[in-house]
Write a protein that holds these residues in place. Structure first.
Motif, PDB file in Angstrom:
ATOM      1  N   GLU A  42      23.885  29.506   3.968  1.00 48.54           N
ATOM      2  CA  GLU A  42      25.138  29.596   3.497  1.00 48.54           C
ATOM      3  C   GLU A  42      25.409  28.999   2.086  1.00 48.54           C
ATOM      4  OE1 GLU A  42      27.671  31.619   4.074  1.00 48.54           O
ATOM      5  OE2 GLU A  42      27.288  32.028   6.189  1.00 48.54           O
ATOM      6  N   ARG A  45      22.746  29.556  -3.245  1.00 46.55           N
ATOM      7  CA  ARG A  45      23.511  30.228  -4.373  1.00 46.55           C
ATOM      8  C   ARG A  45      22.324  30.972  -5.344  1.00 46.55           C
ATOM      9  NH1 ARG A  45      27.531  26.337  -7.475  1.00 46.55           N
ATOM     10  NH2 ARG A  45      28.151  28.386  -8.325  1.00 46.55           N
ATOM     11  N   ARG A  71      33.293  32.635  -3.461  1.00 45.82           N
ATOM     12  CA  ARG A  71      32.623  31.312  -3.232  1.00 45.82           C
ATOM     13  C   ARG A  71      32.343  30.715  -4.603  1.00 45.82           C
ATOM     14  NH1 ARG A  71      29.602  31.525   1.664  1.00 45.82           N
ATOM     15  NH2 ARG A  71      29.189  29.040   0.956  1.00 45.82           N
ATOM     16  N   SER A  76      30.065  36.042  -3.004  1.00 49.65           N
ATOM     17  CA  SER A  76      29.332  35.205  -2.203  1.00 49.65           C
ATOM     18  C   SER A  76      27.707  35.764  -2.574  1.00 49.65           C
ATOM     19  CB  SER A  76      29.532  35.198  -0.654  1.00 49.65           C
ATOM     20  OG  SER A  76      29.188  36.585  -0.145  1.00 49.65           O
TER      21      SER A  76
END
Length: 163
Positions: A42, A45, A71, A76
């Motif tokens: 999660e 990046r 995010r 995201s």
């Protein structure tokens, strides 16, 4: 007629909105293919380092709905990865919705939507609607209902144009 959903949801907020939209899509007689995007990490990046769960092919979709969280003032990474691994989206109509904790579009939502829109357009898609849902604002329900109504209108147009 088929609507494909590609949803990333860490907290469950985007999944909640997608479920509500899915219900409206089914009520209008469309088939649904639902891909929940589950990332290997999660917090990763870097799109090139991220692995995601398998997703449905977009080739037979009459409409694509992409949703997820904002995010770090961006779309995201799992959403961006899903778009990256999709086949060509040439001629596909796409709706983007994002959920965000912060109360205003200028606090990440606008930037994230424009980021997704640019990536989708590079793949040949036409973004027909885009919306941010501000999770902590008092008018969240109104925002979701507004999005649902917009999508219902787009679905009516698709039905009308395919007859």
């Amino acid at each position: 007629m088929t609507v494909n959903f590609y949803i990333h949801s860490k907290s469950g907020n985007s999944l909640n909105v997608a479920g509500r939209i899915q219900k409206k899509v089914l009520e209008q007689g469309f088939c649904v293919k639902f891909s929940r995007i589950i990332p290997s990490d999660e917090n990763q990046r870097d799109v090139d380092k991220l692995l995601i769960s398998p997703i449905n092919s977009s080739q037979t979709a009459d409409l694509i709905i992409i949703g997820g969280p904002v995010r770090w003032f961006s779309a995201s990474t799992p959403l961006l990865k899903a778009i990256d691994v999709m086949d060509s989206l040439e001629g596909k109509k796409v709706i983007i919705f994002l959920t965000q904790f912060l109360p205003y579009d200028g606090m990440g939502g606008r930037q994230a939507i424009e980021q997704l829109k640019a990536v989708l357009q590079k793949k040949g898609a036409t973004v027909v609607e885009k919306e941010s849902i501000h999770w902590k604002r008092g008018d969240r329900e109104d925002q979701i209902e507004k999005l649902e109504k917009k999508i219902q209108g787009i679905l009516r147009e698709i039905k009308k144009n395919t007859k």
